[in-house]
Design an enzyme around this catalytic site. Structure first.
Site, PDB file in Angstrom:
ATOM      1  CG  ASP A 238      -3.095   5.056   0.539  1.00 57.87           C
ATOM      2  OD1 ASP A 238      -3.624   6.123   0.886  1.00 57.87           O
ATOM      3  OD2 ASP A 238      -2.203   5.000  -0.307  1.00 57.87           O
TER       4      ASP A 238
ATOM      5  CB  THR B 117      -0.900   0.054   1.245  1.00 63.54           C
ATOM      6  OG1 THR B 117      -0.123   0.428   2.388  1.00 63.54           O
ATOM      7  CG2 THR B 117      -1.584  -1.269   1.506  1.00 63.54           C
ATOM      8  CG  ASP B 118       1.619   5.744  -1.231  1.00 62.65           C
ATOM      9  OD1 ASP B 118       2.451   5.954  -0.327  1.00 62.65           O
ATOM     10  OD2 ASP B 118       1.627   6.378  -2.302  1.00 62.65           O
ATOM     11  CD1 TRP B 119       1.014   8.349   5.371  1.00 62.97           C
ATOM     12  CD2 TRP B 119       3.087   7.529   5.481  1.00 62.97           C
ATOM     13  NE1 TRP B 119       1.546   8.713   6.575  1.00 62.97           N
ATOM     14  CE2 TRP B 119       2.825   8.228   6.672  1.00 62.97           C
ATOM     15  CE3 TRP B 119       4.331   6.921   5.317  1.00 62.97           C
ATOM     16  CZ2 TRP B 119       3.768   8.356   7.703  1.00 62.97           C
ATOM     17  CZ3 TRP B 119       5.271   7.041   6.334  1.00 62.97           C
ATOM     18  CH2 TRP B 119       4.983   7.745   7.510  1.00 62.97           C
TER      19      TRP B 119
END
Length: 763
Positions: free
Chosen positions: A327, A323-325
Site C-alpha cells: 500500500d 500497512t496492507d499489501w
C-alpha cells in the site's frame, strides 16, 4: 441539564465509542491486562533488552525491522495443488542477514502441512537469530481469518459473518483460542485478524469477513476474538498477536467495489466506525492494519490525522501499525498522491506506519535510509517504530523460542476443536422463513439441487487453503450439503441434480422432473467465493440461471427450502415469495453441511439471528439504525425506505418465543435497569437472543431510529420462562452533537426488547 463527555479533535472518538464500551460487560467482554492500549506487557529485563538493542542498531538494521517481505521473495517456486513449494535459502540469507528484514508473511500460494511450516519458519528464524549481528528473531505474519486456514489439517471455522449470527461472544472467544493455538503451533505468531470493519455496504466483497452492520455487536465479537487469540500471556505457545483491521473506514466504498473511495461524515465515523476499534484497544489488541483505501479524498496510509492524531494521540493506541499489501507503492500508482516511491515512503512513515508490508521488494528500506540521511525524517521517528516492533517480539517470547516445542504444541484439528466449529455452524445458520415444511421427518424424499449443493468451496469461502479458496483439490475430506443430507436422511431418500452452475444452466429440466418425484426440494443457491478485488461485481441480484432454477422448481408446487451460501446478501425478490422456507448459511465452514442437515431434521433447533439487514430491493440498502426520514411511508411496498426482506437481528426457530413484562427503572447514578420475561411455549428447548435497543425521542442532531445497546443469548427449556436483566449505563443514552462532543441531552428515551417498548424520562 446537558452533560458533555470528553471532546476529541478527530471525530469525537471517545464519545460514541465510550457509549458502546460501557456496555461490553453486559455480554461478557473483560478488559485484558496489558501495558497500555495495545502496548507490550514486558518486564524490566525485556524493556532493557529492547533499549539495549535499539542503542546498538545501525540505521540500516532499524529500517530492516520495519520491512515485511512475503514468503515469495525467499522462494524458488510456489506451492500449488500439484507442485511442492521450494525455499530459496540463498535469497533468504541475503534478505534476512544482509538487509536485516524483520518480518515475513504469507504462504506461497497454498496451505502447507504443519511439519513443513515448522521447517520453513525454523530455517528463516535460524538465519535471523544465528547469522545476523544482533540475533533479532523474525515475526511471521499470516491471515488466519477463520481458523488456521493456511495450515493443512487445522480447524476451520465459519467466517465472521456467520459467527456473528450466533450472537455468542463465548463462541467467538473459543474460535480465537483455537485459531491462535493451531497457528502458533507451527511458528506463526502474528495473525492479521480479526476484521473490525462494519458491513454497511452489502456489495462490498469482504462483507463476509465482518461481524455485521452494527458497531456494538461487531465490537463485542471482535473483542472476544482478540481475547481468545492473545490470551493472558502473549508468550504462551497457544497465543498470537492479533490485528484489528482495517483502520479506518474501509468497508463503505461509495461504488461498492473494494479499495475504492469512501466518504464518511464526522458523526458517522464517530458513531459507527471507530467504536469496534475502541473495543479492540480496550482488550489490548497489539497491532492494527491500515485501510488500503481513501477516506474523504485522502489515502489512509498517507493520513497523519488518522494514523497519528486520532489513533495515537486521541485513542491512545501504543501497539504496532502495519500497512496492507503493497500500500505504500499504491500511493504512487493507485491513489496518485506521490510522484514516486520515495515520496510515498515519506508520506506513509510520517503519517504513522511502523511496519511496511512492501511485500516483494527491499526498496522501502533503501529509500527510508535515504530519507533519514537527508534529514527529512528524524532517526528518532524510526526509533519509535522499532521500539514497538522489538517490544512486540519480546512480549511474544521470540527471543527465547521461535517455534513451540513438541511438548508445548497444541494439537491441530482435534476432535474437540472441530466440535467447536460444528457448534458455531449450528448456532450461526439462520432460519428466516418456515412455511410449515420444517423440520423434515425421517423418510422424507428430498431433491438436493443448485450450485452450492455439492461444494466444499462454497461452504468454506475464501481464505481457505488459498487466497480465493476456490481450488477444491486442496481441501481435506469434509461433507458437502449433499453428503450430510444423504447421511442424515438416507441415500435412498435423496436425489441430486445439479440444475445450474453459478452462471450457467446445466439441467434445469432434469431438476424439475426429479422434483415431481420427491416430497420437498432443498435448493442450494449462492455465489462462488471471492474476496477483495476479484470479488467486485455490479449487482446484488442472484444470477439469471439460479433465478430460473428457483422459479421452475417453485412452479412444480412442491415445497422449496432455500439454502443460501453467499459472501453477502443476494437479492431474492424475483422468486422468494414462492418459497416455503429460507435458511441463510453464509460461509458456515466444513461442518456447515452437517449443521444444516441437523436443522432440517429437527435435531437442532435453529437459533441464528441476522447480523445485517437482508435487502428486499437492489437499491434499498439501508441499515437497521437508519434515520427517521428514511422510514417507509404508508405504502409498505415502496422500495425507498427501510423495508428489508429480513431485519437485522431477525431469525426464528421451531419453538414459539414470547416476551412479556418489560420493566425499565432508572438507577442511582443515571444508569437504567431493564428486565424482561422470555417464555418458550414450544415443545423443544430453544436458544433466544434477547436484544435491547434504545431510541432517543428527540435530539439536537437527528437521532437514529434505534441503536443496539445490549444483548444476551439465553437457553430456555421447553415450556419454561426466563427473566433476563441488563444494566444500561448513562453513556448508553448519549449522542454526538454538532460539535463532535459526546453529550447527554435530557428527555424521553424509548427502550425496546422483543417487540415491547417502554419510555423513560431521564434528566
Amino acid at each position: 441539564m446537558l452533560e458533555r463527555g470528553t471532546t476529541r479533535r478527530h471525530w469525537a472518538a471517545a464519545s460514541a465509542a465510550g457509549t458502546l464500551l460501557a456496555l461490553a460487560g453486559t455480554v461478557g467482554c473483560q478488559t485484558a491486562a496489558h501495558g497500555g492500549r495495545g502496548g507490550a506487557e514486558i518486564d524490566r529485563a525485556g524493556r532493557d533488552r529492547v533499549e539495549r538493542l535499539l542503542s546498538e542498531m545501525t540505521l540500516e538494521e532499524k529500517v530492516g525491522q520495519m520491512m515485511q517481505l512475503t514468503l515469495q521473495t525467499v522462494s524458488s517456486q510456489p506451492g500449488l495443488a500439484d507442485q511442492e513449494h521450494q525455499l530459496n535459502e540463498a535469497e533468504a540469507r541475503r534478505l534476512i542477514v544482509e538487509y536485516g528484514t524483520g518480518s515475513i508473511l504469507n504462504n506461497y500460494d497454498v496451505a502447507f502441512d504443519p511439519a513443513y511450516w515448522r521447517e520453513i519458519v525454523g530455517t528463516l528464524q535460524q538465519l535471523a537469530t544465528e547469522e545476523t549481528r544482533l540475533g533479532i528473531p523474525l515475526i511471521y505474519g499470516i491471515d488466519s481469518v477463520h481458523g488456521a486456514n493456511y495450515v493443512n489439517g487445522a480447524t476451520i471455522f465459519p467466517h465472521n459473518l456467520t459467527l456473528a449470527a450466533t450472537w455468542n461472544p463465548e463462541l467467538a472467544r473459543t474460535a480465537g483460542e483455537i485459531t491462535a493455538a493451531e497457528t502458533r503451533s507451527v511458528g506463526l505468531t502474528w495473525n492479521f485478524a480479526p476484521v473490525c470493519d462494519i458491513a454497511r455496504m452489502p456489495t462490498w466483497s469482504r462483507t463476509f469477513e465482518t461481524f455485521g452492520e452494527d458497531p456494538y455487536l461487531a465490537g463485542v465479537l471482535a473483542a472476544a476474538t482478540i481475547e481468545g487469540m492473545q490470551g493472558d500471556d502473549l508468550s504462551a505457545p497457544t497465543a498470537v498477536a492479533a490485528t484489528g483491521k482495517h483502520f479506518l473506514g474501509y468497508s463503505v466504498p461509495r461504488t461498492g467495489r473494494d479499495r475504492t473511495p469512501a466518504y464518511i461524515s464526522d458523526s458517522e465515523m464517530a458513531e459507527i466506525f471507530i467504536p469496534p476499534f475502541e473495543m479492540a484497544f480496550d482488550v489490548g489488541v497489539r497491532t492494527v492494519m491500515v485501510n488500503s483505501g481513501e477516506v474523504n479524498g485522502v489515502p489512509v496510509h498517507a493520513d497523519p490525522r488518522i494514523l497519528t492524531e486520532l489513533l495515537r494521540d486521541d485513542m491512545g493506541f501504543e501497539g504496532v501499525v502495519v500497512t496492507d499489501w503493497a500500500d505504500i507503492d499504491k500511493l504512487v500508482n493507485y491513489h496518485k498522491v506521490a510522484p514516486n516511491e520515495k515520496e510515498a515512503t515519506y508520506l506513509a512513515v510520517t503519517a504513522g506506519i511502523d511496519v511496511a508490508m512492501t511485500p516483494l521488494t527491499t526498496s522501502f528500506a533503501d529509500l527510508l535510509v535515504e530519507l533519514v540521511e537527508e534529514g527529512r525524517i528524524r532517526e528518532s521517528r524510526i526509533d519509535e517504530s522499532v521500539r514497538r516492533i522489538l517490544s512486540l517480539k519480546e512480549e511474544l517470547g521470540l527471543f527465547e523460542s521461535q517455534i513451540p516445542s513438541r511438548r508445548d504444541r497444541a494439537e491441530i484439528g482435534s476432535t474437540a476443536s472441530n466440535a467447536a466449529s460444528l457448534e458455531a455452524a449450528r448456532q450461526g445458520i439462520t432460519l428466516l422463513r418456515n412455511g410449515g415444511s420444517l423440520p423434515l421427518g425421517d423418510g422424507t424424499r428430498i431433491l438436493v439441487t443448485g450450485p452450492t449443493s455439492d461444494s466444499k468451496v462454497a461452504l468454506h469461502g475464501s481464505w481457505s487453503y488459498s487466497w480465493q479458496g476456490t481450488d477444491e483439490r486442496l481441501y481435506p475430506p469434509s461433507d458437502t450439503v449433499l453428503d450430510a443430507v444423504r447421511e442424515r436422511f438416507g441415500s435412498g431418500n435423496v436425489v441430486h441434480v445439479p440444475g445450474v452452475e453459478y452462471e450457467e444452466a446445466i439441467d434445469i429440466d432434469a431438476a424439475v422432473r426429479a422434483a415431481r418425484g420427491v416430497d420437498v426440494v432443498l435448493l442450494c443457491l449462492g455465489e462462488l467465493p471471492a474476496v477483495e478485488k476479484p470479488g467486485d461485481f455490479g449487482s446484488l441480484m442472484m444470477s439469471a440461471p439460479q433465478v430460473e432454477l428457483a422459479q421452475a422448481l417453485a412452479a412444480t408446487g412442491k415445497p422449496v427450502i432455500l439454502s443460501l451460501v453467499t459472501n453477502r446478501p443476494r437479492i431474492l425478490s424475483e422468486f422468494e415469495s414462492d418459497l416455503d422456507s429460507i435458511l441463510w448459511l453464509g460461509h458456515a465452514g466444513p461442518h456447515g453441511g452437517t449443521a444444516l442437515a441437523e436443522i432440517l431434521a429437527g435435531d437442532v433447533n435453529p437459533s441464528g439471528r441476522l447480523p445485517f439487514s437482508y435487502p428486499r430491493h437492489p437499491n434499498a440498502l439501508l441499515t437497521y439504525d437508519h434515520k427517521h426520514s428514511e422510514r417507509v411511508g404508508a405504502d409498505s411496498s415502496t422500495p425507498n425506505g427501510y423495508d428489508p426482506l429480513f431485519q437485522f437481528g431477525f431469525g426464528i426457530g421451531y419453538s414459539e418465543i414470547g416476551y412479556s413484562g418489560l420493566r425499565v427503572r432508572e438507577l442511582a447514578g443515571g444508569g437504567v435497569n431493564v428486565t424482561v420475561s422470555v417464555r418458550n411455549s414450544g415443545d423443544r428447548d430453544a436458544a433466544e437472543v434477547v436484544q435491547v435497543y434504545v431510541t432517543d425521542a428527540v435530539s439536537s442532531v437527528t437521532p437514529r431510529v434505534k441503536r443496539l445497546k445490549a444483548f444476551e443469548r439465553t437457553e430456555i427449556a421447553a415450556g419454561a420462562s426466563d427473566r433476563v436483566g441488563f444494566v444500561l449505563p448513562r453513556d448508553a443514552f448519549m449522542t454526538v452533537d454538532r460539535d463532535g462532543n459526546a453529550v447527554f441531552e435530557p428527555g424521553e428515551f424509548v427502550i425496546s426488547v422483543g417487540g415491547l417498548t417502554e419510555t423513560i424520562v431521564l434528566d
